[in-house]
Write a protein that holds these residues in place. Structure first.
Motif, PDB file in Angstrom:
ATOM      1  N   PHE A   1       1.217  -1.529   0.096  1.00  0.00           N
ATOM      2  CA  PHE A   1       0.070   0.149   0.288  1.00  0.00           C
ATOM      3  C   PHE A   1       1.057   1.583  -0.420  1.00  0.00           C
ATOM      4  N   LYS A   2       1.732   1.728   1.041  1.00  0.00           N
ATOM      5  CA  LYS A   2       2.923   2.479   1.082  1.00  0.00           C
ATOM      6  C   LYS A   2       3.066   2.230  -0.197  1.00  0.00           C
ATOM      7  N   TRP A   3       3.814   1.287  -0.995  1.00  0.00           N
ATOM      8  CA  TRP A   3       4.785   1.317  -2.360  1.00  0.00           C
ATOM      9  C   TRP A   3       3.955   2.195  -3.693  1.00  0.00           C
ATOM     10  N   ALA A   4       1.514   1.650  -3.136  1.00  0.00           N
ATOM     11  CA  ALA A   4       1.159   2.474  -4.310  1.00  0.00           C
ATOM     12  C   ALA A   4       1.329   3.880  -3.777  1.00  0.00           C
ATOM     13  N   GLN A   5       0.795   4.035  -2.715  1.00  0.00           N
ATOM     14  CA  GLN A   5       0.277   5.687  -2.134  1.00  0.00           C
ATOM     15  C   GLN A   5       1.638   6.143  -2.426  1.00  0.00           C
ATOM     16  N   ASP A   6       3.028   6.129  -2.218  1.00  0.00           N
ATOM     17  CA  ASP A   6       4.226   6.960  -2.594  1.00  0.00           C
ATOM     18  C   ASP A   6       4.808   7.206  -3.633  1.00  0.00           C
ATOM     19  N   SER A   7       4.271   6.586  -4.661  1.00  0.00           N
ATOM     20  CA  SER A   7       4.819   5.904  -6.101  1.00  0.00           C
ATOM     21  C   SER A   7       4.378   7.581  -6.516  1.00  0.00           C
ATOM     22  N   PHE A   8       4.159   8.360  -6.743  1.00  0.00           N
ATOM     23  CA  PHE A   8       3.796   9.234  -7.466  1.00  0.00           C
ATOM     24  C   PHE A   8       3.290  10.644  -6.760  1.00  0.00           C
ATOM     25  N   SER A   9       3.893  11.501  -6.504  1.00  0.00           N
ATOM     26  CA  SER A   9       3.490  12.886  -6.080  1.00  0.00           C
ATOM     27  C   SER A   9       2.935  13.666  -7.368  1.00  0.00           C
ATOM     28  N   VAL A  10       2.795  13.621  -8.346  1.00  0.00           N
ATOM     29  CA  VAL A  10       2.105  14.309  -9.169  1.00  0.00           C
ATOM     30  C   VAL A  10       1.213  13.386 -10.436  1.00  0.00           C
ATOM     31  N   VAL A  11       0.051  13.949 -10.278  1.00  0.00           N
ATOM     32  CA  VAL A  11      -1.029  13.239 -11.782  1.00  0.00           C
ATOM     33  C   VAL A  11      -0.977  14.945 -12.288  1.00  0.00           C
TER      34      VAL A  11
ATOM     35  N   GLN B   1      -4.636  14.266 -14.370  1.00  0.00           N
ATOM     36  CA  GLN B   1      -5.892  14.995 -14.644  1.00  0.00           C
ATOM     37  C   GLN B   1      -6.271  14.799 -12.936  1.00  0.00           C
ATOM     38  N   PRO B   2      -7.559  15.383 -13.083  1.00  0.00           N
ATOM     39  CA  PRO B   2      -8.441  15.243 -11.729  1.00  0.00           C
ATOM     40  C   PRO B   2      -9.203  14.176 -11.813  1.00  0.00           C
ATOM     41  N   ALA B   3      -9.220  13.702 -11.048  1.00  0.00           N
ATOM     42  CA  ALA B   3      -9.513  12.096 -10.443  1.00  0.00           C
ATOM     43  C   ALA B   3     -10.666  12.088  -9.132  1.00  0.00           C
ATOM     44  N   ALA B   4     -11.233  10.889  -9.029  1.00  0.00           N
ATOM     45  CA  ALA B   4     -12.238  10.735  -7.706  1.00  0.00           C
ATOM     46  C   ALA B   4     -11.655  11.313  -6.380  1.00  0.00           C
ATOM     47  N   ASP B   5     -10.298  11.138  -6.424  1.00  0.00           N
ATOM     48  CA  ASP B   5      -9.478  10.935  -5.117  1.00  0.00           C
ATOM     49  C   ASP B   5      -8.927  13.119  -4.508  1.00  0.00           C
ATOM     50  N   HIS B   6      -9.352  13.629  -5.589  1.00  0.00           N
ATOM     51  CA  HIS B   6      -9.627  15.019  -5.663  1.00  0.00           C
ATOM     52  C   HIS B   6      -8.092  15.826  -5.255  1.00  0.00           C
ATOM     53  N   ALA B   7      -7.322  14.888  -5.687  1.00  0.00           N
ATOM     54  CA  ALA B   7      -5.222  15.130  -6.170  1.00  0.00           C
ATOM     55  C   ALA B   7      -5.153  16.660  -6.786  1.00  0.00           C
ATOM     56  N   ALA B   8      -5.093  17.178  -6.909  1.00  0.00           N
ATOM     57  CA  ALA B   8      -5.078  18.357  -7.859  1.00  0.00           C
ATOM     58  C   ALA B   8      -3.153  17.960  -9.122  1.00  0.00           C
ATOM     59  N   PRO B   9      -4.217  18.320  -9.893  1.00  0.00           N
ATOM     60  CA  PRO B   9      -3.255  18.053 -11.221  1.00  0.00           C
ATOM     61  C   PRO B   9      -2.470  18.632 -10.877  1.00  0.00           C
ATOM     62  N   ALA B  10      -1.362  18.923 -12.179  1.00  0.00           N
ATOM     63  CA  ALA B  10      -0.431  19.591 -12.369  1.00  0.00           C
ATOM     64  C   ALA B  10      -0.591  20.801 -13.231  1.00  0.00           C
TER      65      ALA B  10
ATOM     66  N   MET C   1       9.855  23.579 -28.946  1.00  0.00           N
ATOM     67  CA  MET C   1       9.491  22.522 -28.480  1.00  0.00           C
ATOM     68  C   MET C   1       8.932  22.258 -26.803  1.00  0.00           C
ATOM     69  N   TYR C   2       8.541  21.805 -26.406  1.00  0.00           N
ATOM     70  CA  TYR C   2       8.040  21.194 -25.406  1.00  0.00           C
ATOM     71  C   TYR C   2       9.539  21.156 -23.625  1.00  0.00           C
ATOM     72  N   ARG C   3       9.557  21.356 -22.866  1.00  0.00           N
ATOM     73  CA  ARG C   3      10.359  21.186 -21.935  1.00  0.00           C
ATOM     74  C   ARG C   3       9.239  21.003 -20.774  1.00  0.00           C
ATOM     75  N   TYR C   4       9.720  19.778 -19.712  1.00  0.00           N
ATOM     76  CA  TYR C   4       9.450  19.636 -18.635  1.00  0.00           C
ATOM     77  C   TYR C   4       9.466  21.098 -17.478  1.00  0.00           C
ATOM     78  N   ASP C   5       8.465  20.917 -16.707  1.00  0.00           N
ATOM     79  CA  ASP C   5       8.678  21.541 -15.398  1.00  0.00           C
ATOM     80  C   ASP C   5       8.756  21.215 -14.642  1.00  0.00           C
ATOM     81  N   GLU C   6       8.525  21.200 -13.517  1.00  0.00           N
ATOM     82  CA  GLU C   6       9.447  20.214 -12.492  1.00  0.00           C
ATOM     83  C   GLU C   6       8.291  19.020 -11.873  1.00  0.00           C
ATOM     84  N   PHE C   7       6.828  19.702 -12.436  1.00  0.00           N
ATOM     85  CA  PHE C   7       6.154  18.431 -12.396  1.00  0.00           C
ATOM     86  C   PHE C   7       6.365  16.876 -13.431  1.00  0.00           C
ATOM     87  N   ASP C   8       6.269  17.691 -14.448  1.00  0.00           N
ATOM     88  CA  ASP C   8       6.628  16.128 -15.054  1.00  0.00           C
ATOM     89  C   ASP C   8       8.344  15.889 -14.971  1.00  0.00           C
TER      90      ASP C   8
END
Lengths: 176, 553
Positions: free
Chosen positions: A142-152, A154-163, B1-8
């Protein structure tokens, strides 16, 4: 309802002990239970009776069953169990997203079946909040899945703010 | 062309670390190959006949010179000194050791690259017109939309376990160079009635064992509604696409089973519902992305540089190159240059580390640092001043990269085939080489004009044989390689699937058979302006089919 080798986890990855939900076969009596899960087929056939009883009601949706038929009754349904018979079958992700974003379903959406750590990230985002996980080391999984990504993206049901919502400053002129 | 920012950058780093962990678990034996397989396939890593193959994403085929140098460095350090550009505008490294993959991904991340979603049942790397932002016939640059799709499709919460792989292509020009009608979703950006950009959306095209030209599912989709519409189409596919049979799982089968009208109605209903559920995509984000694709600082130049014309008149070889390998640019005084990776006797799409480095240098010198990869397995320098073309050509010539055959009969698409691929039934590369050698005389080839030959080593059609003017499909007949010939396919705005002709031929007979077809064409064409495909469509395939099969010794 979780199988012996499975662990039931909540949306924070905590083990849920004493799962109250009892899965019923289509011909099993409902009496004596606090919380029962029935198939969609049984729900549709016995809807009025099931909704009038004083147990909490859950409905199990197989991958080929969408949530549409439940729409009028979702306020009286406490949980939807979404089945993933095989790892690679991703239909349940759409089921959960429709439940959350179209019907604003606020009850439990539980992922059941062939669930491993590699789907967890996507399940959390799609709106699931309970998981019957087959990984032995469920905490690490679970930790692996939760910690893998701090950036998303798309907006989705978890309400994480998309990039795009976190991007504050447009690039300066002349940069390309 | 596109350049990554900190999020990408963060997302790519996090994915790289996650995959490094998965590789470590495989190497330690914690994961079996069976358990590892679906994980590696989400990150472009295949186990081929001889070694692991790593497929690196080149989003919509756009590279800068630093990235191309990094690819050369990977070829030198971890592969056998070369890479293979694919029909998906990506690059594959064919001789990779599993233990090296984390380091390779680190090297890629250092130049804003990765291998995410270059395989697996997810939305694959989006492809686009290789002359995007340069072509004279372009209405609007499709790259900002392609980048938007890249981000939206990366680790998508709903569409990462689709029935099958999913390919999206975009063009913004009147002439389709991205084969959009042969993709799961093809997007054609064009002016709407009031002049604002809209998409024609084709869904359900594809090649493989059941080829289809994608029907037009939605015309005049407002461009700012693109992601919602894609989300709706993908949801209909994710829910209703077949999962019981690997060979019937692509969206084309669903579209064909429902019929275009019913499929279109389902997507439309989902689209209308979705529009009310979530806030519209912020236009600032598209504006932010579009900013990266602003035109480079072009000079104001006359349309026909007199010095350039004089040099063409003076050097027949330079003039030959210019006739085939230049494409008209939207900016007067500039041209796009195709570097054909199709030397006679070479492997289509292969490029050595030294060649990549030479091209990187030339891109920095002459093309605002930009390189494009084409689905026809060539490279392009998109923005070259006419006044620089001669110097560029001389440098390409010195590097062995000035083969003047872009669009000609020896500019062949071929999949890796049985020389590398686990799925292949027959070899593709030697057939491509034998045909190219037969038409090695560049003056003769120029006189023949545009002919698109496409070769696949199996029915999966990675070599696009269905869309070849002449398509060649390798089959295995009791342990012997045979080749089925198709005629009349095309991948442009008049996309069509080629028709199978007669019986398969053994490999050694193919060059003769192709030559007979071409001789018949030369005898029958109205004049040298009537291309092979035009003559074929005017006359029907019968005379060509006769030449193909009945002239056999």
């Amino acid at each position: 309802m979780a199988q012996p080798e499975m662990r039931l986890l909540d949306r924070h990855g905590r083990i849920v002990s004493g799962d109250e939900w009892v899965g019923l076969a289509d011909d099993a009596p409902t009496a004596g239970h606090m919380a029962v899960v029935v198939s969609l087929k049984r729900f549709l056939a016995e809807r009025d009776v099931l909704l009038s009883r004083d147990f909490r009601l859950g409905v199990r949706l197989d991958p080929n069953e969408g949530p549409e038929a439940l729409a009028p009754d979702l306020e009286r349904i406490s949980a939807i169990f979404v089945a993933f018979p095989v790892f690679r079958d991703g239909r349940g992700f759409s089921t959960a997203r429709i439940l959350r974003s179209r019907y604003r379903f606020s009850g439990e959406i539980r992922a059941v079946g062939d669930i491993a750590r590699d789907q967890l990230f996507f399940l959390l985002r799609a709106g699931f909040d309970a998981f019957e996980l087959r990984d032995r080391d469920h905490e690490a999984a679970f930790k692996w899945a939760q910690d893998s990504f701090s950036v998303v993206y798309q907006p989705a049901a978890d309400h994480a703010a998309p990039a795009f919502a976190r991007r504050a400053h447009p690039p300066s002129e002349g940069q390309f | 062309m596109y350049r990554y920012d900190e999020f990408d950058e963060t997302l790519v780093r996090e994915r790289r670390l996650q995959f490094a962990d998965q590789v470590a678990r495989r190497l330690s034996g914690e994961l079996t190959e069976d358990q590892f397989k679906p994980l590696r396939l989400m990150n472009g890593l295949y186990l081929q006949l001889h070694a692991y193959m790593l497929r690196v994403a080149i989003p919509y085929g756009v590279l800068n010179s630093v990235q191309l140098r990094a690819l050369a460095g990977i070829a030198r350090r971890w592969d056998k000194d070369y890479g293979h550009f694919t029909t998906r505008q990506n690059i594959q490294f064919n001789w990779i050791r599993l233990g090296d993959v984390p380091e390779i991904l680190e090297a890629l991340a250092g130049v804003e690259m990765h291998a995410m979603q270059t395989s697996g049942n997810c939305i694959r790397n989006v492809t686009a017109d290789h002359f995007a932002g340069a072509a004279a016939d372009e209405f609007l640059d499709p790259r900002p939309y392609a980048e938007l799709i890249r981000q939206w499709s990366t680790l998508h919460p709903e569409f990462s376990f689709l029935p099958r792989k999913f390919k999206i292509a975009v063009t913004g020009a009147s002439h389709d160079r991205a084969a959009v009608q042969l993709h799961d979703i093809g997007l054609h950006l064009k002016p709407g009635r009031d002049g604002s950009p809209v998409f024609a959306v084709f869904i359900g095209g594809g090649m493989g064992r059941t080829p289809f030209v994608g029907p037009l599912i939605r015309d005049e989709l407002p461009a700012d509604a693109l992601l919602v519409y894609l989300e709706a189409a993908l949801r209909v596919y994710n829910r209703h696409g077949r999962r019981d049979n690997l060979y019937k799982s692509r969206i084309k089968i669903l579209v064909s089973a429902l019929g275009a009208d019913r499929f279109s109605a389902e997507v439309e209903a989902e689209y209308q519902a979705m529009r009310t559920e979530s806030p519209p995509f912020p236009p600032e984000e598209l504006a932010r992305i579009r900013h990266y694709f602003a035109a480079p600082p072009f000079e104001t130049l006359p349309a026909d540089d007199p010095e350039f014309q004089a040099l063409r008149a003076r050097s027949a070889a330079f003039d030959r190159f210019c006739r085939t390998n230049l494409h008209p640019h939207q900016q007067p005084g500039y041209a796009s240059v195709t570097i054909a990776l199709k030397p006679i006797g070479g492997v289509p799409g292969d490029c050595s580390a030294a060649e990549m480095e030479a091209i990187a240098t030339l891109a920095a010198l002459y093309s605002f640092d930009e390189i494009r990869v084409t689905h026809e397995q060539n490279l392009v320098l998109p923005h070259v001043r006419e006044a620089d073309l001669f110097a560029l050509w001389e440098a390409l010539h010195a590097a062995g990269l000035a083969t003047p055959n872009a669009g000609l009969i020896s500019d062949i698409i071929a999949c890796p085939g049985l020389d590398y691929c686990d799925l292949a039934n027959a070899r593709s590369i030697p057939i491509a080489q034998a045909i190219a050698e037969r038409f090695a005389d560049m003056d003769a080839a120029l006189a023949i004009g545009e002919v698109k030959i496409k070769i696949s080593g199996c029915i999966n059609a990675c070599g696009h044989h269905h869309a070849g003017h002449i398509g060649i499909l390798g089959v295995d007949k009791q342990g012997e390689e045979f080749y089925q010939i198709q005629l009349g396919g095309r991948a442009d705005e008049q996309a069509r699937i080629g028709t199978i002709t007669g019986k398969g031929l053994p490999g050694p007979e193919i060059p003769d058979a192709i030559e007979r077809v071409i001789d018949r064409y030369l005898a029958l064409r109205l004049d040298s302006d009537e291309r092979f495909i035009d003559a074929l469509e005017r006359l029907g395939r019968t005379p060509f089919e006769e030449a193909l099969h009945h002239g056999a010794a």
